[in-house]
Design a protein around this motif. Structure first.
Motif, mmCIF file in Angstrom:
data_model
loop_
_atom_site.group_PDB
_atom_site.id
_atom_site.type_symbol
_atom_site.label_atom_id
_atom_site.label_comp_id
_atom_site.label_asym_id
_atom_site.label_seq_id
_atom_site.Cartn_x
_atom_site.Cartn_y
_atom_site.Cartn_z
ATOM 1 N N GLY A 68 -8.052 0.619 1.283
ATOM 2 C CA GLY A 68 -6.922 1.004 2.122
ATOM 3 C C GLY A 68 -5.568 0.573 1.607
ATOM 4 O O GLY A 68 -4.532 0.878 2.209
ATOM 5 N N VAL A 69 -5.519 -0.157 0.449
ATOM 6 C CA VAL A 69 -4.236 -0.608 -0.103
ATOM 7 C C VAL A 69 -3.529 0.561 -0.791
ATOM 8 O O VAL A 69 -4.136 1.271 -1.606
ATOM 9 C CB VAL A 69 -4.430 -1.768 -1.109
ATOM 10 N N VAL A 70 -2.258 0.761 -0.478
ATOM 11 C CA VAL A 70 -1.472 1.837 -1.085
ATOM 12 C C VAL A 70 -0.544 1.229 -2.140
ATOM 13 O O VAL A 70 0.315 0.401 -1.802
ATOM 14 C CB VAL A 70 -0.627 2.596 -0.029
ATOM 15 N N PRO A 71 -0.708 1.568 -3.423
ATOM 16 C CA PRO A 71 0.166 1.014 -4.461
ATOM 17 C C PRO A 71 1.627 1.394 -4.199
ATOM 18 O O PRO A 71 1.914 2.560 -3.927
ATOM 19 C CB PRO A 71 -0.340 1.675 -5.755
ATOM 20 N N PRO A 72 2.559 0.420 -4.239
ATOM 21 C CA PRO A 72 3.973 0.747 -3.999
ATOM 22 C C PRO A 72 4.543 1.626 -5.113
ATOM 23 O O PRO A 72 4.062 1.596 -6.259
ATOM 24 C CB PRO A 72 4.651 -0.626 -3.968
ATOM 25 N N GLU A 73 5.575 2.397 -4.783
ATOM 26 C CA GLU A 73 6.156 3.342 -5.739
ATOM 27 C C GLU A 73 6.698 2.642 -6.982
ATOM 28 O O GLU A 73 6.598 3.155 -8.085
ATOM 29 C CB GLU A 73 7.266 4.164 -5.071
#
Length: 572
Positions: A68-73
């Protein structure tokens, strides 16, 4: 500090018992290439999560749950889609020149150094499960790979970079600190990383960086054919070539002499070597990187493309106790791969195998391999002399380039050794003429040469987009056939699809022509018979010409008429 063994860590953590560890060790002894953790997981002894905890413990790293972790831009801007897919990493944070990322391959000890070199950031690794990594890549890094065009358009609009490049690339004295700053700049690294990673991903064999008066061209050779990429701005030629020289540990201040170097990478879990050649030209330095990807090459004679009869005859020749076996063909025709495949098959505990190569392309356990270094006068002839004092049974000489090397190879074969080597000739029979031209006496050629194998590579039709096609009469005439001859035959081509980058071809296969010496051929050689007579006699004795091998592949739908014409037209 020595790294603790993973099996013992699994026991210490209570995940498996000592008896189960013994069973795992026994299983690994049967399959040495398999990692013990993978074997344990395949046998259902540990879960993915337990394996990651043990790996993190083994390498002194932290484990992390990235479900569920979304890599930051800002992290995705540093590690693009291509790099995430090839290295199997997920960037999680960028802070103060350090990028933190999750990996499922902590045992790949060189990955951290390579990512640091590629990205220009310090790298901190955390350990996550393979399933989580792949799921995250699929979700967050599976868009269209950032295009070369987009990067180049950004570079064209970078006025500061343009000014620095033109100032340093002018040909005068250079300030090394300014050069270091230029080649370490993010845009230059980003473009070069993208070119290298895409080339490796497409299984390219060579990458060409070519400066001209008004443009800087990048071309990639895949399956023996060059394809041009969108050219970067001309003013970036100096920055890109110098960046490659830095990665290959070459002298960046020297721009007047040719230089050779090497870049070692591990991409997607397997080692890739880039052999770098830098050559000064009128408009700057031309760079060619030869890509040696061991995962692409299968060192197995059964996979090189020989028909059953040829491979059987070649194996008989390989097994002879002495004599010279030559493999001939132009540069990039697969000669080295064929010889390595033969040596891999001969690599038995009872025989000593020694090679001398320029350079050593593939490392094979059990074979003593010696790299040539002309700078310190370690030449083929000097190495070959020394090898004969090392009690070898089979010897590979990378290439017979001169009379001295040829004479020592002949002497080695006369004293009970089997010598394998390569020459650059058009076909098998013309190799005899080439050896005579080098100065090898005719009687020594007939006494030592046991077989000559000529080969070419033709591109395979892509299986995904293969379709039937009508051959043109002109093309058939090129290989000596008429429409009547092929009335009952089918011809194919690749229409072009995303799987083959719209080329219609995917991979290559070898064409082979094996000339085995017999009394009739030796007598013709002693009588200085012309090459045509030698070819006719060899054909009468069962040699299949390169052209015939190509036509067989054409009729069974492996390759196209155009490929056979392109690779064998000179042999008519």
């Amino acid at each position: 500090m020595a790294v603790r063994r993973l099996g013992q860590i699994l026991v210490d953590l209570g995940f498996i018992t000592d008896d189960q560890l013994e069973m795992l060790n026994e299983e690994q002894s049967q399959n040495p290439t398999q990692l013990i953790g993978q074997i344990a997981e395949d046998m259902g002894l540990v879960t993915d999560d337990q394996l990651i905890v043990a790996l993190a413990e083994q390498f002194g790293l932290q484990s992390i749950d990235i479900e569920g972790v979304v890599p930051p831009e800002e992290a995705k801007a540093v590690v693009n889609d291509t790099m995430a897919q090839l290295y199997r990493v997920i960037p999680l944070q960028v802070n103060d020149g350090v990028v933190t990322m999750a990996t499922c391959d902590p045992q790949n000890l060189s990955m951290q150094d390579e990512l640091r070199r590629f990205l220009g950031y310090e790298v901190r690794l955390l350990v996550a499960t393979e399933s989580q990594i792949l799921k995250s890549i699929d979700k967050h890094f599976n868009e269209d790979v950032e295009s070369i065009e987009k990067i180049i358009s950004e570079l064209e609009n970078n006025a500061e970079l343009k000014e620095a490049s033109e100032k340093l690339g002018g040909g005068g004295p250079i300030n090394l600190s300014d050069v270091a700053e230029l080649v370490d700049s993010a845009p230059v690294r980003k473009l070069l990383n993208m070119v290298l990673l895409l080339a490796i991903k497409d299984h390219a064999s060579d990458i060409h960086f070519e400066p001209f008066e008004d443009e800087f061209r990048i071309r990639i050779k895949a399956d023996g054919v060059l394809f041009e990429m969108v050219p970067p701005p001309r003013h970036l030629a100096f920055a890109i070539t110098t960046r490659i020289k830095v990665m290959a540990n070459l002298d960046i201040a020297e721009r007047r002499l040719p230089q050779d170097g090497r870049i070692e990478l591990t991409v997607g879990g397997h080692p890739v070597d880039l052999r770098v050649s830098v050559m000064p030209t009128m408009f700057g330095e031309s760079v060619v990187c030869r890509v040696l990807d061991r995962s692409v090459v299968s060192l197995d004679l059964n996979n090189v493309g020989m028909d059953e009869e040829t491979i059987e005859e070649f194996r008989k020749v390989m097994a002879k106790p002495n004599g010279i076996v030559l493999v001939t063909g132009p540069t990039g025709s697969g000669k080295t791969t064929t010889l390595y495949s033969a040596l891999s098959e001969l690599n038995q505990i009872e025989d000593k195998l020694i090679t001398t190569e320029d350079p050593v392309e593939y490392d094979i356990d059990g074979i003593v391999q010696i790299p040539i270094d002309d700078d310190i006068e370690v030449t083929f002839s000097k190495c070959l002399r020394a090898i004969l004092r090392q009690d070898p049974d089979k010897i590979l000489v990378g290439e017979i380039r001169d009379l001295e090397t040829a004479e020592i190879a002949v002497q080695a074969s006369l004293t009970g050794h089997t010598v394998f080597s390569t020459l650059h000739t058009n076909d098998a029979p013309s190799t005899v003429t080439r050896m005579k031209d080098m100065g090898v006496p005719t009687f020594l050629i007939t006494a030592t040469v046991e077989a000559i194998l000529a080969q070419r590579l033709v591109r395979r039709i892509c299986p995904e987009c293969r379709e039937e096609v009508e051959p043109s009469e002109d093309m058939l005439t090129e290989i000596g056939l008429t429409l009547k001859d092929v009335s009952d035959k089918k011809f194919y081509r690749g229409a072009g699809c995303s799987g083959c980058s719209n080329t219609g071809y995917k991979g290559r296969v070898g064409l082979f022509e094996l000339m085995i010496m017999n009394d009739e051929l030796r007598e013709l050689i002693m009588l200085n018979a012309p090459t045509d007579k030698l070819r006719a006699a060899a054909e009468d004795n069962g040699m299949r010409l390169l052209r015939s091998a190509g036509i067989a592949f054409m009729f069974d739908g492996t390759t196209t008429l155009e490929e056979v014409v392109r690779e064998t037209i000179l042999d008519a």
